[in-house]
Design a protein around this motif. Structure first.
Motif, PDB file in Angstrom:
ATOM      1  N   SER A 173      15.240  -1.515 -12.010  1.00  0.00           N
ATOM      2  CA  SER A 173      15.093  -2.951 -11.728  1.00  0.00           C
ATOM      3  C   SER A 173      13.640  -3.387 -11.545  1.00  0.00           C
ATOM      4  O   SER A 173      13.365  -4.582 -11.398  1.00  0.00           O
ATOM      5  CB  SER A 173      15.882  -3.324 -10.467  1.00  0.00           C
ATOM      6  N   ALA A 174      12.708  -2.442 -11.565  1.00  0.00           N
ATOM      7  CA  ALA A 174      11.300  -2.789 -11.346  1.00  0.00           C
ATOM      8  C   ALA A 174      10.430  -2.218 -12.455  1.00  0.00           C
ATOM      9  O   ALA A 174      10.731  -1.180 -13.046  1.00  0.00           O
ATOM     10  CB  ALA A 174      10.826  -2.273  -9.989  1.00  0.00           C
ATOM     11  N   ASP A 175       9.335  -2.927 -12.720  1.00  0.00           N
ATOM     12  CA  ASP A 175       8.372  -2.480 -13.731  1.00  0.00           C
ATOM     13  C   ASP A 175       7.205  -1.728 -13.106  1.00  0.00           C
ATOM     14  O   ASP A 175       6.540  -0.943 -13.778  1.00  0.00           O
ATOM     15  CB  ASP A 175       7.821  -3.692 -14.494  1.00  0.00           C
ATOM     16  N   VAL A 176       6.936  -1.990 -11.838  1.00  0.00           N
ATOM     17  CA  VAL A 176       5.818  -1.351 -11.137  1.00  0.00           C
ATOM     18  C   VAL A 176       6.286  -0.961  -9.735  1.00  0.00           C
ATOM     19  O   VAL A 176       6.895  -1.772  -9.030  1.00  0.00           O
ATOM     20  CB  VAL A 176       4.598  -2.298 -11.012  1.00  0.00           C
ATOM     21  N   ALA A 177       6.004   0.276  -9.336  1.00  0.00           N
ATOM     22  CA  ALA A 177       6.269   0.723  -7.964  1.00  0.00           C
ATOM     23  C   ALA A 177       4.933   1.065  -7.321  1.00  0.00           C
ATOM     24  O   ALA A 177       4.099   1.754  -7.929  1.00  0.00           O
ATOM     25  CB  ALA A 177       7.181   1.945  -7.953  1.00  0.00           C
ATOM     26  N   VAL A 178       4.730   0.561  -6.099  1.00  0.00           N
ATOM     27  CA  VAL A 178       3.445   0.725  -5.419  1.00  0.00           C
ATOM     28  C   VAL A 178       3.639   1.451  -4.093  1.00  0.00           C
ATOM     29  O   VAL A 178       4.532   1.115  -3.306  1.00  0.00           O
ATOM     30  CB  VAL A 178       2.792  -0.655  -5.160  1.00  0.00           C
ATOM     31  N   PHE A 179       2.795   2.443  -3.862  1.00  0.00           N
ATOM     32  CA  PHE A 179       2.694   3.109  -2.553  1.00  0.00           C
ATOM     33  C   PHE A 179       1.234   3.018  -2.129  1.00  0.00           C
ATOM     34  O   PHE A 179       0.395   3.806  -2.561  1.00  0.00           O
ATOM     35  CB  PHE A 179       3.129   4.577  -2.637  1.00  0.00           C
ATOM     36  N   CYS A 180       0.933   2.044  -1.296  1.00  0.00           N
ATOM     37  CA  CYS A 180      -0.444   1.839  -0.846  1.00  0.00           C
ATOM     38  C   CYS A 180      -0.586   2.399   0.564  1.00  0.00           C
ATOM     39  O   CYS A 180      -0.216   1.735   1.551  1.00  0.00           O
ATOM     40  CB  CYS A 180      -0.807   0.360  -0.900  1.00  0.00           C
ATOM     41  N   LEU A 181      -1.078   3.623   0.668  1.00  0.00           N
ATOM     42  CA  LEU A 181      -1.237   4.331   1.944  1.00  0.00           C
ATOM     43  C   LEU A 181       0.085   4.430   2.699  1.00  0.00           C
ATOM     44  O   LEU A 181       0.126   4.375   3.930  1.00  0.00           O
ATOM     45  CB  LEU A 181      -2.286   3.629   2.833  1.00  0.00           C
ATOM     46  N   SER A 182       1.178   4.571   1.965  1.00  0.00           N
ATOM     47  CA  SER A 182       2.501   4.550   2.608  1.00  0.00           C
ATOM     48  C   SER A 182       3.326   5.808   2.372  1.00  0.00           C
ATOM     49  O   SER A 182       4.508   5.827   2.700  1.00  0.00           O
ATOM     50  CB  SER A 182       3.283   3.321   2.128  1.00  0.00           C
ATOM     51  N   LEU A 183       2.729   6.856   1.836  1.00  0.00           N
ATOM     52  CA  LEU A 183       3.465   8.120   1.676  1.00  0.00           C
ATOM     53  C   LEU A 183       3.395   8.900   2.988  1.00  0.00           C
ATOM     54  O   LEU A 183       2.908  10.021   3.056  1.00  0.00           O
ATOM     55  CB  LEU A 183       2.888   8.939   0.524  1.00  0.00           C
ATOM     56  N   MET A 184       3.891   8.297   4.027  1.00  0.00           N
ATOM     57  CA  MET A 184       3.882   8.905   5.356  1.00  0.00           C
ATOM     58  C   MET A 184       5.216   9.610   5.591  1.00  0.00           C
ATOM     59  O   MET A 184       6.231   9.236   5.025  1.00  0.00           O
ATOM     60  CB  MET A 184       3.658   7.832   6.420  1.00  0.00           C
ATOM     61  N   GLY A 185       5.203  10.602   6.439  1.00  0.00           N
ATOM     62  CA  GLY A 185       6.444  11.298   6.761  1.00  0.00           C
ATOM     63  C   GLY A 185       6.562  12.615   6.027  1.00  0.00           C
ATOM     64  O   GLY A 185       6.005  12.814   4.946  1.00  0.00           O
ATOM     65  N   ILE A 186       7.319  13.508   6.620  1.00  0.00           N
ATOM     66  CA  ILE A 186       7.439  14.853   6.050  1.00  0.00           C
ATOM     67  C   ILE A 186       8.332  14.884   4.818  1.00  0.00           C
ATOM     68  O   ILE A 186       8.339  15.870   4.079  1.00  0.00           O
ATOM     69  CB  ILE A 186       7.985  15.832   7.118  1.00  0.00           C
ATOM     70  N   ASN A 187       9.073  13.807   4.564  1.00  0.00           N
ATOM     71  CA  ASN A 187       9.949  13.770   3.391  1.00  0.00           C
ATOM     72  C   ASN A 187       9.423  12.783   2.343  1.00  0.00           C
ATOM     73  O   ASN A 187      10.197  12.120   1.661  1.00  0.00           O
ATOM     74  CB  ASN A 187      11.379  13.390   3.800  1.00  0.00           C
ATOM     75  N   TYR A 188       8.103  12.710   2.204  1.00  0.00           N
ATOM     76  CA  TYR A 188       7.524  11.754   1.258  1.00  0.00           C
ATOM     77  C   TYR A 188       8.021  11.932  -0.178  1.00  0.00           C
ATOM     78  O   TYR A 188       8.102  10.934  -0.929  1.00  0.00           O
ATOM     79  CB  TYR A 188       5.991  11.812   1.319  1.00  0.00           C
ATOM     80  N   PRO A 189       8.369  13.172  -0.638  1.00  0.00           N
ATOM     81  CA  PRO A 189       8.881  13.277  -2.015  1.00  0.00           C
ATOM     82  C   PRO A 189      10.136  12.446  -2.255  1.00  0.00           C
ATOM     83  O   PRO A 189      10.356  11.960  -3.378  1.00  0.00           O
ATOM     84  CB  PRO A 189       9.174  14.779  -2.173  1.00  0.00           C
TER      85      PRO A 189
END
Length: 281
Positions: A175-191
């Motif tokens: 449903s999206a053309d662009v996915a953004v993670f701006c300094l938000s890969l926090m947490g031990i389950n980031y994958p």
């Protein structure tokens, strides 16, 4: 004896007739000179004035207290899972505001903001592209582009923000053309966040990641950036560009492959990203 009495009498009379001091030789100003009041000791009231706490001092103390609270929350978010972080903020939603106030204060010291670079990149693309902003914070991205943006975060203080665990969003697949993670890969389950973004993205969709540089510096305990890029590519992406020119953060640009997609992320060797801990002062 009589002679002795007469001598004492003459002495007494002489003493009584002694003239007063002659002031005629003194200048007139000296005759009428007023008494110097500074030479007179007058008891003073011993009032000790207490130092006033200025508003700047109080502001500094408040900043230190809020800064300490921010660092505590920040450390927790980097060292727990996404669902634990969601429950943490559900118990006390005000902590989310405290965290983002501290986050903005920390970011104000950065010479350049990664979100601004991402905003510029999106503005250079087709405005019809749909964007999913994972970990949107104050939804700055959505306010600065014409594109339709799904703003996602753990807590919503804005009707336009979707509150959820980033590993399990209500967005439809492709449903999206662009996915953004701006300094938000926090947490031990980031994958699991990246796997969810992979599900949400259309084939040939873009994945943009901005991350604190120290988390990807093996010399300081961070992950090997090459291993990180390989893991993302193993999920079903092609690496298009990497930008390490900024002092504070790194930028990664990926494009989702049309085939050879590892939907479940099985067998991928995800490196551990170093938690970003701010110094205690």
């Amino acid at each position: 004896m009589e002679e002795e009495r007469r001598n004492r009498k003459r002495k007494r009379e002489k003493h009584r007739r002694k003239p007063a001091a002659d002031l005629s030789s003194l200048p007139t100003a000296e005759k009428h000179k007023p008494v110097d009041s500074s030479l007179i000791s007058v008891p003073q009231s011993k009032t000790i004035s207490k130092p006033k706490k200025t508003s700047s001092f109080i502001d500094k103390m408040r900043a230190r207290l809020s800064g300490g609270h921010f660092r505590m929350i920040n450390e927790k978010l980097y060292t727990c899972s996404g669902d634990a972080a969601l429950n943490y903020f559900k118990e006390d939603p005000q902590l989310f505001s405290v965290y983002h106030a501290g986050y903005q204060e920390q970011m104000s010291h950065w010479p350049e903001q990664p979100v601004n670079i991402i905003i510029k990149w999106i503005k250079d693309q087709d405005p019809s592209l749909v964007v999913a902003d994972f970990g949107c914070g104050d939804a700055q991205l959505s306010r600065n582009v014409k594109n339709k943006v799904f703003s996602i975060d753990l807590v919503s203080n804005d009707p336009s923000v979707i509150a959820c665990d980033m590993s399990n969003t209500p967005l439809d697949s492709s449903s999206a053309d662009v996915a953004v993670f701006c300094l938000s890969l926090m947490g031990i389950n980031y994958p699991s966040y990246l796997q969810e973004a992979h599900r949400v993205l259309k084939p040939s969709g873009w994945l943009l990641i901005a991350e604190v540089k120290s988390r990807l510096d093996p010399n300081t305990g961070g992950a090997d950036p090459g291993k990180f890029v390989k893991a993302v590519c193993d999920l079903g992406y092609s690496s298009v560009n990497k930008d390490f020119s900024n002092k504070m953060f790194a930028l990664f640009y990926f494009k989702k492959k049309k085939d050879k997609q590892n939907v479940g992320g099985r067998g991928i060797d995800w490196p551990e990203l170093k938690p970003c801990m701010y110094k205690r002062r």
